[in-house]
Design an enzyme around this catalytic site. Structure first.
Site: not given
Ligand code: GLC
Ligand code: CA
Length: 543
Positions: A207, A261
């Site tokens: 994440d 991500e």
């Molecule tokens: C990422 C996740 C999202 C979350 C954020 C903070 O972007 O996909 O859903 O709110 O991180 O952890």
């Protein structure tokens, strides 16, 4: 021999809270997921990615983790997670879990200890605690703002009750940022990785992967003209974290996959995360962000393939997830790009057009070289729910922006499975509580039960496409060649020896090129005049 399965897998994202509720409390759970494994296997995906299922107060849908080694009681138990992993493996599905290195929940034992400890203590040094500015420390330590809106700092009382230090949270206040300069943070995360890898998990989704490393000086930031290096996005120091993780992942007989991500505009900076000793793959947000436009899609595809080739990594293709407006809705608007500002949110949606393009898009995605991510419900053609009453909304983005950004609840509404009225089989018939977000009454037409009977439904299209893709050797090579000029109307390429994919994004039908067989079309082709209609993709075989 270990297989690099992540290079061309189709990965289905499960948002556990909204997938299937077995015990009738209105919240999806692991028992619900387990009961649907046959559905997922039959759909034809290769792996499942679970967004966080750990113990959490759910201030940000589970991205506020209180304990990585426990399952949230609303979802089930650790024993159930182990059983689910084992059963998924028996069904032929690999499992990916979510790891959130940037922050933890404010209920995490580390943060609770930090709050109870004194300024300057070792416990506080796991986070970013700083005295405030101003004569009484009443102003935040710098001008950073939260990704969710509002300030990135919250002040806490000292243990004696007087106003004390501030702590940094780049997301909600319930998500304090970890200090990765403290070696204990890396140690703990590597131990968490082993905890899940030892339980058979095949990979992790990382994440907010660009954000854990911070400039320890915490300088003020001009958000419109951010400096390079940025004080917290994509700092070089972040790569050391993932090299450590890669060593952990490679320590297993069947190496585990690391999936980032990584939201970055510059393909070269993204590719740096995919060097051979770092992550295996990363989400392609450039592609997700791209409007439904042939010229722009072609440019993104080229950029993606070039930058990935440079580091020997496989590309990924993704159009929806739990953070963005569902693409069946986006593609039905005049402006098809991602975004949730009030103008986009209120823009009229031509749902038939959105669905038609979503059907064309999945055949395009599945024909491109690399892996594809599906978000739960897209195989049903689910639209975004744009009219959730404010009283039901839960996304911190909605609250922190005072509604200026409507937030992400609209793509997180519990799935419809069967029947003609809510909860549409999401919860069992004897359920005591309604689903945690209300489902629109019109969703009876989106259930697998309703769609499965119709050979022309989007659900049938996904199943057929996934079956053909799995069986087609041409789609499991790296060979990709454009066959059309960049004409701003069509995307036509060959995969392998004889597989052709042709998407018509123009307003006019177009003639099909020479072929020996039509494998699949995203909207039925006429039998007498088999031209390719607008917003349609076709898979062809040539000899
Ligand atoms: C990422 C996740 C999202 C979350 C954020 C903070 O972007 O996909 O859903 O709110 O991180 O952890
Ligand atoms: Ca439940």
């Amino acid at each position: 021999m270990a297989t690099a399965w992540w290079r061309d897998a189709v990965i289905y994202q499960v948002y556990p809270r909204s997938f299937a509720d077995a015990n009738g409390d209105g919240i999806g759970d692991l028992a619900g997921i387990r009961a649907k494994l046959p559905y997922l296997a039959e759909l034809g995906v290769d792996a499942l990615w679970f967004t966080p299922w750990y113990a959490s107060p759910l201030a940000d849908g589970g991205y506020d983790v209180a304990d990585y080694r426990r399952i949230d009681p609303a979802f089930g138990t650790l024993a159930e997670a182990e059983a689910l992993i084992a059963e998924a493996h028996r069904t032929g599905l690999r499992i990916i879990v979510d790891i959130v290195p940037n922050h933890v929940s404010d209920q995490h034992v580390w943060f609770q200890e930090a709050l109870a400890a004194a300024p300057g203590s070792e416990a506080r040094n796991l986070f970013w605690f700083r005295p405030g500015r101003g004569s009484g420390g009443e102003l935040p330590p710098n001008n950073w703002t939260s990704e969710f809106g509002g300030p990135a700092w919250t002040r806490v009382p000292d243990p004696d009750g007087t106003p004390g230090e501030w702590y940094l949270h780049l997301f909600a206040a319930e998500q304090p940022d970890l200090n990765w300069n403290n070696p204990k943070v890396a140690e703990e995360h590597e131990s968490v990785l082993r905890f899940w890898f030892d339980r058979g998990v095949d990979g992790v989704r990382i994440d907010s992967a660009t954000m854990p490393a911070k400039d320890p000086e915490l300088p003020d930031l001009d958000r419109r003209h951010p400096p390079t290096p940025h004080p917290y996005v994509d700092r070089d120091a972040v790569h050391a974290i993932y090299r450590g993780w890669r060593a952990v992942a490679d320590g297993y007989a069947e190496p585990r996959a690391l999936i980032g991500e990584v939201w970055l505009d510059r393909p070269d900076r993204l590719a740096a995360y995919l060097r051979p000793d770092e992550l295996h793959t990363a989400f392609n947000f450039d592609y997700l962000n791209c409007p439904w436009d042939a010229a722009r899609l072609r440019a993104v595809i080229d950029r993606t393939l070039d930058s990935h080739r440079a580091v020997g990594a496989a590309a990924t293709w993704v159009l929806s997830n739990h953070d963005v407006t569902r693409h069946a809705t986006r593609y039905g608007r005049a402006d098809t790009a991602m975004g949730r500002n009030p103008a986009q949110h209120r823009a009229p949606v031509d749902q038939a057009l959105g669905t038609r393009r979503a059907r064309a898009a999945i055949l395009l995605n599945l024909a491109l070289p690399g892996s594809t991510y599906l978000y739960q419900g897209e195989e049903l053609g689910l639209p975004e729910v744009q009219d959730i009453p404010d009283a039901f909304r839960q996304d911190p983005i909605f609250f922190r922006t005072h509604g200026a950004d409507i937030g992400r609840d609209g793509c997180r509404v519990p799935l419809p499975w069967s029947g003609t009225a809510p909860p549409f089989g999401f919860s069992p018939p004897n359920a005591t509580t309604a689903p945690w977000l209300p489902q629109p009454a019109r969703w009876s037409e989106y259930t697998p039960q309703a769609l499965g009977r119709d050979p022309d439904s989007i659900h049938s299209l996904y199943r057929t496409a996934l079956r053909l893709r799995r069986a087609d050797a041409d789609l499991h090579t790296d060979l990709f060649r454009w066959l059309s000029e960049p004409d701003g109307r069509t995307l036509h390429f060959r995969r392998g020896r004889s597989f052709h994919c042709l998407a018509n994004l123009a307003d006019e039908p177009m003639a099909l090129p020479e072929h020996s067989e039509v494998l699949l079309a995203s909207t039925p082709l006429g039998t007498r005049d088999p031209a390719l209609p607008p917003d349609t993709t076709v898979w062809l075989r040539t000899t």
